[in-house]
Design a protein around this motif. Structure first.
Motif, PDB file in Angstrom:
ATOM      1  N   VAL A  61       0.821  -1.200   0.000  1.00 58.63           N
ATOM      2  CA  VAL A  61       0.000   0.000   0.000  1.00 58.63           C
ATOM      3  C   VAL A  61       0.867   1.267   0.000  1.00 58.63           C
ATOM      4  N   PRO A  62       0.880   2.005  -1.097  1.00 57.45           N
ATOM      5  CA  PRO A  62       1.586   3.286  -1.100  1.00 57.45           C
ATOM      6  C   PRO A  62       0.729   4.359  -0.433  1.00 57.45           C
ATOM      7  N   THR A  63       1.367   5.406   0.049  1.00 54.95           N
ATOM      8  CA  THR A  63       0.643   6.550   0.607  1.00 54.95           C
ATOM      9  C   THR A  63       0.824   7.733  -0.329  1.00 54.95           C
ATOM     10  N   TYR A  64      -0.284   8.303  -0.733  1.00 51.43           N
ATOM     11  CA  TYR A  64      -0.296   9.526  -1.526  1.00 51.43           C
ATOM     12  C   TYR A  64      -1.059  10.554  -0.713  1.00 51.43           C
ATOM     13  N   LEU A  65      -0.489  11.733  -0.524  1.00 50.03           N
ATOM     14  CA  LEU A  65      -1.140  12.782   0.245  1.00 50.03           C
ATOM     15  C   LEU A  65      -1.316  14.026  -0.603  1.00 50.03           C
ATOM     16  N   ASN A  66      -2.361  14.751  -0.290  1.00 41.34           N
ATOM     17  CA  ASN A  66      -2.621  16.032  -0.920  1.00 41.34           C
ATOM     18  C   ASN A  66      -2.700  17.059   0.195  1.00 41.34           C
ATOM     19  N   GLY A  67      -1.658  17.867   0.352  1.00 46.15           N
ATOM     20  CA  GLY A  67      -1.637  18.882   1.397  1.00 46.15           C
ATOM     21  C   GLY A  67      -1.049  18.364   2.685  1.00 46.15           C
ATOM     22  N   GLY A  68      -1.090  19.180   3.710  1.00 50.54           N
ATOM     23  CA  GLY A  68      -0.527  18.820   4.999  1.00 50.54           C
ATOM     24  C   GLY A  68       0.957  19.110   5.050  1.00 50.54           C
ATOM     25  N   ASN A  69       1.500  19.089   6.254  1.00 54.31           N
ATOM     26  CA  ASN A  69       2.915  19.396   6.424  1.00 54.31           C
ATOM     27  C   ASN A  69       3.713  18.222   6.964  1.00 54.31           C
ATOM     28  N   GLY A  70       3.101  17.059   7.054  1.00 56.54           N
ATOM     29  CA  GLY A  70       3.810  15.866   7.507  1.00 56.54           C
ATOM     30  C   GLY A  70       3.788  15.686   9.006  1.00 56.54           C
ATOM     31  N   ILE A  71       3.245  16.658   9.722  1.00 60.10           N
ATOM     32  CA  ILE A  71       3.232  16.552  11.182  1.00 60.10           C
ATOM     33  C   ILE A  71       1.812  16.678  11.717  1.00 60.10           C
ATOM     34  N   THR A  72       1.087  17.688  11.266  1.00 57.00           N
ATOM     35  CA  THR A  72      -0.273  17.890  11.752  1.00 57.00           C
ATOM     36  C   THR A  72      -1.256  17.511  10.665  1.00 57.00           C
ATOM     37  N   ASN A 108       6.962  12.625   7.085  1.00 56.88           N
ATOM     38  CA  ASN A 108       7.169  12.569   8.539  1.00 56.88           C
ATOM     39  C   ASN A 108       6.162  11.630   9.195  1.00 56.88           C
ATOM     40  N   GLU A 109       5.318  12.148  10.091  1.00 59.38           N
ATOM     41  CA  GLU A 109       4.360  11.308  10.821  1.00 59.38           C
ATOM     42  C   GLU A 109       3.347  10.646   9.896  1.00 59.38           C
ATOM     43  N   GLN A 110       3.191  11.183   8.703  1.00 60.93           N
ATOM     44  CA  GLN A 110       2.201  10.646   7.773  1.00 60.93           C
ATOM     45  C   GLN A 110       2.813   9.630   6.801  1.00 60.93           C
ATOM     46  N   TYR A 111       4.108   9.311   6.986  1.00 59.05           N
ATOM     47  CA  TYR A 111       4.782   8.296   6.172  1.00 59.05           C
ATOM     48  C   TYR A 111       4.086   6.954   6.388  1.00 59.05           C
ATOM     49  N   CYS A 112       3.681   6.293   5.329  1.00 63.84           N
ATOM     50  CA  CYS A 112       2.987   4.992   5.356  1.00 63.84           C
ATOM     51  C   CYS A 112       1.644   5.058   6.074  1.00 63.84           C
ATOM     52  N   LEU A 113       1.061   6.241   6.133  1.00 64.26           N
ATOM     53  CA  LEU A 113      -0.214   6.431   6.813  1.00 64.26           C
ATOM     54  C   LEU A 113      -1.314   5.525   6.258  1.00 64.26           C
ATOM     55  N   THR A 114      -1.429   5.443   4.949  1.00 64.38           N
ATOM     56  CA  THR A 114      -2.485   4.643   4.335  1.00 64.38           C
ATOM     57  C   THR A 114      -2.296   3.159   4.647  1.00 64.38           C
ATOM     58  N   ALA A 115      -1.075   2.675   4.590  1.00 65.15           N
ATOM     59  CA  ALA A 115      -0.813   1.265   4.899  1.00 65.15           C
ATOM     60  C   ALA A 115      -1.186   0.953   6.348  1.00 65.15           C
ATOM     61  N   ARG A 116      -0.864   1.850   7.262  1.00 63.36           N
ATOM     62  CA  ARG A 116      -1.213   1.633   8.672  1.00 63.36           C
ATOM     63  C   ARG A 116      -2.735   1.617   8.847  1.00 63.36           C
ATOM     64  N   LYS A 117      -3.424   2.467   8.106  1.00 56.45           N
ATOM     65  CA  LYS A 117      -4.890   2.487   8.163  1.00 56.45           C
ATOM     66  C   LYS A 117      -5.451   1.163   7.644  1.00 56.45           C
ATOM     67  N   TYR A 118      -4.951   0.697   6.498  1.00 53.67           N
ATOM     68  CA  TYR A 118      -5.434  -0.570   5.941  1.00 53.67           C
ATOM     69  C   TYR A 118      -5.102  -1.739   6.876  1.00 53.67           C
ATOM     70  N   SER A 119      -3.968  -1.664   7.546  1.00 55.88           N
ATOM     71  CA  SER A 119      -3.576  -2.693   8.497  1.00 55.88           C
ATOM     72  C   SER A 119      -4.608  -2.792   9.616  1.00 55.88           C
ATOM     73  N   ARG A 120      -4.994  -1.652  10.160  1.00 53.74           N
ATOM     74  CA  ARG A 120      -6.014  -1.641  11.235  1.00 53.74           C
ATOM     75  C   ARG A 120      -7.352  -2.145  10.710  1.00 53.74           C
ATOM     76  N   GLN A 121      -7.757  -1.659   9.542  1.00 58.85           N
ATOM     77  CA  GLN A 121      -9.064  -2.024   8.997  1.00 58.85           C
ATOM     78  C   GLN A 121      -9.174  -3.510   8.677  1.00 58.85           C
ATOM     79  N   SER A 122      -8.086  -4.123   8.245  1.00 61.82           N
ATOM     80  CA  SER A 122      -8.136  -5.545   7.879  1.00 61.82           C
ATOM     81  C   SER A 122      -7.650  -6.447   9.014  1.00 61.82           C
ATOM     82  N   ASP A 123      -7.258  -5.846  10.134  1.00 59.03           N
ATOM     83  CA  ASP A 123      -6.736  -6.588  11.282  1.00 59.03           C
ATOM     84  C   ASP A 123      -5.559  -7.474  10.875  1.00 59.03           C
TER      85      ASP A 123
END
Length: 156
Positions: A61-72, A108-123
């Motif tokens: 799962v790649p993470t693609y972001l639109n906006g944000g500063n990587g921390i907040t 930054n904090e949002q690195y691999c954010l999507t993969a972590r979300k999918y990990s939680r959702q699929s247990d």
């Protein structure tokens, strides 16, 4: 050993490039030692029809972001919905045995954010990450992690 199943999405080509190179590495390892598994790759896109997965698989799962500063907050995850919907289809999430994330470490904090979300959702466990197209060392490291997890799952 049975081929390892990998389901992924690749919008910019980075994930596809990484997995194609890892598939070549897996083939080489398999030729040297038949106990080392090869890879069975399945790319998901917006045109992919949902299907029932009957064998265990890893999700890349790649993470693609639109906006944000990587921390907040202030960012929007984009474009990987097709993979998330595919994993959520039927009992597919039950077959997911690990999630591997990629992205840009500048997130930054949002690195691999999507993969972590999918990990939680699929247990399913979040088991590895790499940046952008990855390096040869990433390919060897992640192949080793996948091979170990694949053997554990197939021993159950």
């Amino acid at each position: 050993m049975a081929p390892m199943n990998i389901i992924y999405i690749s919008l910019e080509g980075n994930t596809r490039s990484f997995l194609t190179r890892m598939q070549g590495y897996a083939n080489q390892q398999h030729r040297l030692n038949a106990d080392k598994p090869i890879l069975n790759l399945k790319e998901v896109s917006d045109q992919t029809l949902p299907a029932d997965e009957t064998e265990p698989f890893f999700a890349f799962v790649p993470t693609y972001l639109n906006g944000g500063n990587g921390i907040t907050s202030g960012f929007t995850e984009i474009m990987t919905n097709a993979l998330g919907e595919y994993i959520a289809h039927g009992d597919n999430a039950k077959q997911c045995i690990g999630v591997i994330g990629s992205g840009n470490k500048n997130f930054n904090e949002q690195y691999c954010l999507t993969a972590r979300k999918y990990s939680r959702q699929s247990d399913a466990p979040f088991i590895a990450d790499y940046e952008l197209r990855g390096t040869s060392q990433d390919i060897e490291r992640i192949y080793s992690i996948l091979t170990k997890r694949w053997a554990e799952v197939n021993a159950e």
